[in-house]
Write a protein that holds these residues in place. Structure first.
Motif, short mmCIF file in Angstrom:
data_model
loop_
_atom_site.label_atom_id
_atom_site.label_comp_id
_atom_site.label_asym_id
_atom_site.label_seq_id
_atom_site.Cartn_x
_atom_site.Cartn_y
_atom_site.Cartn_z
N ALA A 175 1.05 -1.18 -0.11
CA ALA A 175 -0.02 0.05 -0.14
C ALA A 175 1.00 1.14 0.01
O ALA A 175 2.05 1.17 0.10
N ASP A 176 0.28 2.41 -0.05
CA ASP A 176 1.11 3.58 0.27
C ASP A 176 2.19 4.09 -0.91
O ASP A 176 3.30 4.06 -0.25
N PRO A 177 2.15 3.64 -2.14
CA PRO A 177 3.17 3.63 -2.93
C PRO A 177 3.66 5.09 -3.39
O PRO A 177 3.10 6.03 -3.76
N GLU B 37 -0.64 -3.30 11.06
CA GLU B 37 0.63 -3.83 11.97
C GLU B 37 1.86 -3.95 11.14
O GLU B 37 2.63 -4.61 11.48
N MET B 38 2.17 -3.19 9.99
CA MET B 38 3.01 -3.60 9.32
C MET B 38 4.51 -3.53 9.93
O MET B 38 4.70 -2.63 10.86
N ARG B 39 5.43 -4.46 9.66
CA ARG B 39 6.97 -4.56 10.44
C ARG B 39 8.25 -4.31 9.35
O ARG B 39 9.25 -4.14 9.94
N MET C 90 5.09 0.22 10.85
CA MET C 90 5.83 0.80 9.95
C MET C 90 4.91 1.17 8.84
O MET C 90 4.67 0.56 7.99
N TRP C 91 4.55 2.56 8.85
CA TRP C 91 3.47 3.19 8.02
C TRP C 91 4.11 3.66 6.74
O TRP C 91 5.35 3.20 6.59
N ALA C 92 3.22 4.35 6.02
CA ALA C 92 3.61 4.67 4.56
C ALA C 92 5.14 5.48 4.56
O ALA C 92 5.24 6.64 5.36
N ILE D 188 2.80 11.07 10.81
CA ILE D 188 3.14 10.01 9.88
C ILE D 188 3.21 10.52 8.36
O ILE D 188 3.13 11.69 8.27
N ASP D 189 3.48 9.31 7.46
CA ASP D 189 3.19 9.70 5.93
C ASP D 189 4.41 10.98 5.68
O ASP D 189 3.83 11.93 4.77
N PRO D 190 5.50 10.46 5.67
CA PRO D 190 6.53 11.55 5.20
C PRO D 190 6.53 11.41 3.76
O PRO D 190 6.55 10.31 3.28
N PHE E 234 -6.49 14.97 5.50
CA PHE E 234 -6.29 14.05 6.26
C PHE E 234 -5.08 13.11 6.61
O PHE E 234 -4.53 13.11 7.47
N GLU E 235 -4.35 12.68 5.14
CA GLU E 235 -3.12 12.15 5.40
C GLU E 235 -2.79 11.87 3.93
O GLU E 235 -3.25 12.62 3.26
N ALA E 236 -1.50 11.39 3.70
CA ALA E 236 -0.99 11.15 2.45
C ALA E 236 -0.59 12.25 1.64
O ALA E 236 -1.11 12.02 0.59
N THR F 231 -6.85 5.51 1.13
CA THR F 231 -6.33 5.89 -0.13
C THR F 231 -5.27 6.81 -0.02
O THR F 231 -4.91 7.62 0.75
N HIS F 232 -3.94 6.45 -1.03
CA HIS F 232 -2.89 6.98 -0.70
C HIS F 232 -2.02 6.91 -2.00
O HIS F 232 -2.03 5.84 -2.37
N HIS F 233 -1.14 7.91 -2.58
CA HIS F 233 -0.94 8.05 -3.75
C HIS F 233 0.42 8.65 -4.04
O HIS F 233 1.23 9.08 -2.82
N LEU G 297 -5.20 -5.43 3.93
CA LEU G 297 -4.67 -6.07 3.07
C LEU G 297 -4.64 -5.43 1.60
O LEU G 297 -5.64 -6.09 0.92
N ARG G 298 -3.72 -4.45 1.35
CA ARG G 298 -4.09 -3.57 -0.01
C ARG G 298 -3.05 -4.15 -1.05
O ARG G 298 -2.13 -4.95 -0.77
N ASN G 299 -3.12 -3.57 -2.30
CA ASN G 299 -2.38 -3.70 -3.34
C ASN G 299 -1.98 -2.55 -4.23
O ASN G 299 -3.06 -1.90 -4.44
O1 FUB Z 1 -0.61 2.20 5.58
C1 FUB Z 1 -1.16 2.93 6.92
C2 FUB Z 1 -1.62 4.12 6.99
O2 FUB Z 1 -3.07 4.02 6.08
C3 FUB Z 1 -0.94 5.27 5.85
O3 FUB Z 1 0.10 5.70 6.68
C4 FUB Z 1 -1.98 6.05 5.67
O4 FUB Z 1 -1.59 7.08 4.66
C5 FUB Z 1 -3.13 5.21 5.37
O5 FUB Z 1 -3.01 4.75 3.77
#
Ligand code: FUB
Length: 368
Positions: free
Chosen positions: A56-58, A89-91, A124-126, A176-178, A266-268, A317-319, A343-345
């Motif tokens: 996700a979050d490419p 819960e990404m690692r 470990m997010w985006a 988040i989301d640098p 919001f984010e992203a 949604t994140h782009h 669980l995204r792609n």
């Molecule tokens: O993937 C985890 C969080 O969900 C990201 O940090 C956000 O942008 C959203 O996609």
């Protein structure tokens, strides 16, 4: 959630070909009929870039004639879904690369694992990446041992890692989301932040408040919380200044309000430049749009301009947006393979501008 969730177990023909051996790998799902799978695949504007793992979050970058994508690596954890994203819960991180859009995609080995980062505990997010001289920088958010999101940086001599993390997060970083943007003059800026689970609302004073509002309690008639931007130091490892607000203005020149869920940040965050203008784009979160605002400086202010992407399948949604070979590309993610938000792609599709510099809105679902 204010729109119906699409929980189809949509499996493309691609997935049916994939060998699946772990619970963190996409499976063919309930739909084992190839014809039905192909029909489902046609419901989507584009198909997943890979099916070996969930991503996700490419964040996409072009370096030395190749495309590198830095995504989150989604895993199938046990934490129930909540409004703060505890189920993400990404690692670790794995990098994707390709020589051309539509060509084969290489999935590289683990580039960085949470166990290597002394200050980080989980989530470990985006991420995003940058290059300066002969060094590659991986920027990533993670929760520290107090449960506060911080932003870390790790370095490598290879765009695909492995990356060596710094022992401490970036000083003064939070949320988040640098997304790191390097301007034509060589100066690099980090855009970041997210409300609700991204904790911007717990960092209003500049210090993390563990008892602060858990979610978006912004007054509807007050200016919305904003993304943040900070110039990076020459060595790309720290903030060179205190983060500033990324202000998005409405058609009357007034900051977007907290109640304007269709347009407020919001984010992203993502920044790109087109015809000398700065395009700040982001997710509206609970209304599920990718939108953009245009300005004359990397600091803004930015004028809200419109939508880039209508809602995808799945909550988030994140782009990212890059130019490649004179054409523009939107990388994004949905939940086509699993039917589950956690669980995204990742996917890519071409982006088009109108003559006046506005972006043509894309619909990720083919509606017939
Ligand atoms: O993937 C985890 C969080 O969900 C990201 O940090 C956000 O942008 C959203 O996609």
């Amino acid at each position: 959630m204010n729109r119906p969730q699409l929980h189809l177990l949509a499996c493309s023909a691609l997935v049916l070909l994939a060998a699946c051996s772990s619970k963190d790998q996409p499976t063919a799902g309930a739909n084992a009929d190839p014809q039905a799978a192909a029909k489902d695949a046609r419901r989507y504007l584009s198909q997943p870039l890979i099916s070996e793992i969930y991503t996700a979050d490419p964040s996409a970058h072009i370096w030395d004639g190749k495309i590198y994508v830095y995504p989150s690596h989604d895993i199938d954890g046990t934490t129930p879904e909540d409004d703060l994203g505890a189920h993400f819960e990404m690692r670790d991180y794995r990098v994707l690369s390709m020589d051309k859009i539509g060509g084969p995609v290489t999935l590289h080995p683990v580039a960085l694992d949470v166990s290597q980062v002394p200050w980080a505990e989980k989530q470990m997010w985006a991420p995003d990446a940058a290059r300066k001289n002969d060094t590659y920088f991986l920027y990533f958010p993670a929760k520290d041992k107090q449960g506060a999101f911080r932003i870390g940086v790790a370095t490598s001599k290879s765009p695909t890692g492995p990356f060596e993390p710094r022992p401490e997060p970036i000083k003064g970083s939070f949320s988040i989301d640098p997304a790191v943007f390097t301007d034509a003059d060589g100066r690099s800026y980090m855009y970041f932040g997210g409300i609700w689970g991204g904790q911007l609302q717990r960092n209003i004073t500049g210090t993390y408040d563990p008892n602060g509002s858990k979610t978006d309690l912004q007054a509807d008639d007050q200016p919305a919380l904003t993304a943040k931007v900070a110039l990076l130091t020459d060595d790309m490892l720290e903030f060179a200044e205190a983060p500033r607000d990324v202000v998005v203005l409405d058609e009357n020149g007034k900051p977007l309000l907290g109640g304007d869920h269709d347009r407020r940040f919001f984010e992203a965050s993502w920044m790109h430049k087109y015809n000398g203008k700065y395009y700040f784009s982001y997710s509206t979160g609970d209304t599920h749009y990718i939108v953009y605002a245009i300005g004359d400086s990397p600091y803004g202010p930015f004028k809200y301009t419109g939508r880039i992407l209508e809602p995808v399948e799945g909550w988030t949604t994140h782009h990212s947006i890059v130019e490649w070979d004179g054409r523009w590309w939107l990388f994004y993610a949905d939940s086509q393979l699993s039917g589950q938000t956690r669980l995204r792609n990742v996917k890519v599709t071409e982006l088009f501008y109108n003559a006046d510099g506005t972006i043509k809105t894309l619909d990720p679902l083919v509606r017939s």
